[in-house]
Design an enzyme around this catalytic site. Structure first.
Site, mmCIF file in Angstrom:
data_model
loop_
_atom_site.group_PDB
_atom_site.id
_atom_site.type_symbol
_atom_site.label_atom_id
_atom_site.label_comp_id
_atom_site.label_asym_id
_atom_site.label_seq_id
_atom_site.Cartn_x
_atom_site.Cartn_y
_atom_site.Cartn_z
ATOM 1 N N ASP A 72 66.424 53.423 41.107
ATOM 2 C CA ASP A 72 67.586 54.105 40.541
ATOM 3 C C ASP A 72 67.121 54.925 39.344
ATOM 4 O O ASP A 72 65.991 54.790 38.893
ATOM 5 C CB ASP A 72 68.663 53.098 40.118
ATOM 6 N N ASP A 74 67.867 56.023 35.445
ATOM 7 C CA ASP A 74 68.601 55.697 34.222
ATOM 8 C C ASP A 74 68.469 56.833 33.221
ATOM 9 O O ASP A 74 67.400 57.427 33.071
ATOM 10 C CB ASP A 74 68.047 54.409 33.597
ATOM 11 N N ASP A 154 60.930 47.152 26.410
ATOM 12 C CA ASP A 154 59.959 46.073 26.552
ATOM 13 C C ASP A 154 58.505 46.574 26.614
ATOM 14 O O ASP A 154 57.723 46.356 25.698
ATOM 15 C CB ASP A 154 60.318 45.137 27.716
HETATM 16 P P1 ATP Z 1 63.227 48.398 38.012
HETATM 17 O O1 ATP Z 1 64.574 49.067 37.945
HETATM 18 O O2 ATP Z 1 62.244 49.028 38.888
HETATM 19 O O3 ATP Z 1 63.340 46.925 38.200
HETATM 20 P P2 ATP Z 1 63.145 49.118 35.230
HETATM 21 O O4 ATP Z 1 62.006 49.261 34.274
HETATM 22 O O5 ATP Z 1 63.999 50.315 35.448
HETATM 23 O O6 ATP Z 1 62.559 48.550 36.572
HETATM 24 P P3 ATP Z 1 65.567 47.845 34.393
HETATM 25 O O7 ATP Z 1 65.904 46.400 34.357
HETATM 26 O O8 ATP Z 1 66.313 48.743 35.309
HETATM 27 O O9 ATP Z 1 64.018 47.927 34.695
HETATM 28 O O10 ATP Z 1 65.682 48.370 32.903
HETATM 29 C C1 ATP Z 1 65.607 49.742 32.557
HETATM 30 C C2 ATP Z 1 64.836 49.900 31.244
HETATM 31 O O11 ATP Z 1 65.532 49.222 30.199
HETATM 32 C C3 ATP Z 1 63.452 49.302 31.260
HETATM 33 O O12 ATP Z 1 62.491 50.205 31.761
HETATM 34 C C4 ATP Z 1 63.230 49.016 29.787
HETATM 35 O O13 ATP Z 1 62.862 50.173 29.103
HETATM 36 C C5 ATP Z 1 64.604 48.596 29.316
HETATM 37 N N1 ATP Z 1 64.804 47.139 29.412
HETATM 38 C C6 ATP Z 1 65.371 46.455 30.430
HETATM 39 N N2 ATP Z 1 65.390 45.141 30.194
HETATM 40 C C7 ATP Z 1 64.833 44.960 28.989
HETATM 41 C C8 ATP Z 1 64.574 43.827 28.175
HETATM 42 N N3 ATP Z 1 64.903 42.598 28.582
HETATM 43 N N4 ATP Z 1 63.980 44.038 26.981
HETATM 44 C C9 ATP Z 1 63.657 45.284 26.567
HETATM 45 N N5 ATP Z 1 63.865 46.374 27.288
HETATM 46 C C10 ATP Z 1 64.459 46.247 28.479
HETATM 47 MG MG MG Z 2 65.803 50.422 36.671
#
Ligand code: ATP
Ligand code: MG
Length: 451
Positions: A72, A74, A154
């Site tokens: 997705d 963001d 993170d």
């Molecule tokens: P995917 O969607 O492929 O699982 P993602 O990196 O996009 O990976 P998401 O959970 O969608 O993960 O979160 C989007 C973004 O928000 C992350 O890339 C990170 O920058 C931030 N983020 C999400 N969860 C946390 C957390 N627990 N602590 C700090 N930052 C976070």
């Molecule tokens: Mg994501």
């Protein structure tokens, strides 16, 4: 801001390892607009038209740089949620308490739009940020600059921003270098970041498995010691995260890493611990990964059935020893194990019911009465229960070769089916096998093939 500076001059807060923002112009990075969903592009353009800063951020940018397909897209913006709402009207819904977010809807696709946020610890004594006595962030709706937004993310590779204004890439935490080194590095002091949100330990494992990255040494070092922090995470959040881990398409690797970092027991306290139990789980992970690769659906219940099978059997054996008849014992053992695991990862009722159905079908598939065979085939849970039986057999469990029997039966023409049923009637089993020992813990070694 000023307070922060004064604090820093007084030496109250150690200066964070200051990272310079690196701006990579369009012709020096590979991200192209054709790789970005049109919904995400429309969202970014609309925000820009309204005079706001608008970036793609997080997993989508990281995945595009790695030539992977983002799940997705963001968006991060300088616009407040209310301004986002104004820009998109009825298409936009504001959600979330811990994080206030905007969802902008385009048919079935939803673009998540988040306002730049400051890290709670750096927010100038703001009322909106709140940390509990254990150091866990409860709410952090403190708007901030893009620098602050990056600092609270993170991993460095998750703090890369794609600017819709000139298509440049803003590398806020030296994430490009870590992309090149294929490693996950937490932004800031690892222990502090894990204490703020212990789920980051699981995220490290999920991304390491999914991206085939290493966990950089100082980011990896505290994990084994801090695993216990997961015991305090809400069981609903842990269930969600466990689903992401298991449906990442790399569940096999995830399990290895969970064991390596000694997190498995914190997430799955009722999970398999014997060699045989682990083998069943690894095989289940492998078949889950294969299904995902093939674009098939995966049922979370199936995984939990494998995960908890060993403990359920042990408990079942104890109840039978105490004199309980085998089926009620199976039901009770199942209830108990599921409810204990549910304290850690809240298992939804429907999932729990499916787990029990799969388990309760096992003895019926292992010792089918010839007259029930056709009815068993028609059962809603037959497919899952049969797949489970086959995996148990593959893991080396004593099942009387009935997994293979059902495979053959389903492929057989009516003549052969009738013959197989007659053999079953006579032999009281698959026809070819020796009489069976009843103890569920007695199993044949993995090397000998099923009868
Ligand atoms: P995917 O969607 O492929 O699982 P993602 O990196 O996009 O990976 P998401 O959970 O969608 O993960 O979160 C989007 C973004 O928000 C992350 O890339 C990170 O920058 C931030 N983020 C999400 N969860 C946390 C957390 N627990 N602590 C700090 N930052 C976070
Ligand atoms: Mg994501």
């Amino acid at each position: 801001m000023i307070k922060r500076l004064i604090d820093r001059l007084r030496g109250k807060t150690p200066p964070p390892a200051r990272r310079e923002r690196i701006v990579i112009p369009r012709d020096q990075h590979p991200i192209s607009r054709k790789d970005i969903s049109s919904a995400a592009l429309k969202t970014l353009y609309r925000l820009r038209e309204r005079g706001h800063d608008a970036f793609l951020v997080g997993g989508c940018v990281r995945d595009l740089l790695l030539d992977m397909h983002p799940k997705d897209f963001d968006v991060a913006t300088s616009a407040t949620p209310e301004q986002v709402k104004q820009a998109f009207g009825g298409q936009c819904q504001l959600i979330g308490r811990r994080f206030r977010l905007a969802h902008v809807r385009y048919g079935r696709e939803i673009i998540e739009v988040a306002t730049f946020r400051a890290h709670h610890a750096q927010a100038d004594s703001d009322q909106h940020a709140h940390t509990s006595h254990t150091g866990v962030i409860l709410r952090d709706n403190v708007w901030g600059s893009i620098e602050e937004d990056a600092e609270r993310r993170d991993f460095t590779v998750n703090a890369l921003y794609y600017n819709i204004d000139d298509f440049s890439l803003w590398d806020m935490a030296n994430g490009m270098e870590d992309i090149r080194k294929r490693q996950l590095r937490l932004i800031g002091d690892p222990e502090t970041r894990y204490r703020e949100d212990p789920v980051r330990m699981l995220r490290a494992i999920r991304f390491a498995a999914k991206l085939d990255f290493d966990i950089e040494a100082s980011t990896a070092a505290p994990i084994r010691r801090l695993g216990g922090l997961l015991d305090h995470i809400s069981s609903h959040r842990l269930f969600d995260e466990s689903q992401k881990l298991l449906t990442s398409g790399h569940a096999e690797r995830v399990l290895e890493l969970l064991h390596h970092y000694d997190l498995f027991r914190h997430v799955f306290p009722e999970g398999a611990s014997s060699e045989e139990g682990k083998r069943l789980l690894a095989l289940t992970a492998e078949s889950t990964d294969d299904r995902i690769e093939a674009g098939k659906s995966v049922n979370p219940a199936f995984f939990f059935a494998a995960l908890l099978w060993q403990r359920m059997q042990e408990e079942h054996a104890d109840l039978v020893t105490e004199g309980m008849p085998t089926m009620p014992a199976l039901q009770q053992a199942g209830q108990r194990v599921i409810s204990r695991q549910g304290e850690r990862t809240a298992i939804p009722r429907f999932t729990a019911q499916t787990v029990r159905d799969i388990w309760e079908m096992q003895p019926r598939l292992e010792q089918p009465r010839p007259r029930q065979v056709e009815a068993l085939l028609q059962q809603q849970r037959f497919r899952a229960a049969y797949d489970f039986l086959v995996l148990r057999e593959e893991a080396g469990e004593e099942t009387g070769g009935l997994g293979a029997w059902w495979t053959r039966y389903q492929d057989a023409d009516p003549g052969l089916r009738a013959e197989m049923l007659r053999a079953l009637e006579k032999g009281g089993g698959s026809g070819a096998r020796p009489p069976r020992k009843r103890s569920p813990r007695k199993r044949r070694p993995a090397s000998s093939p099923p009868a």
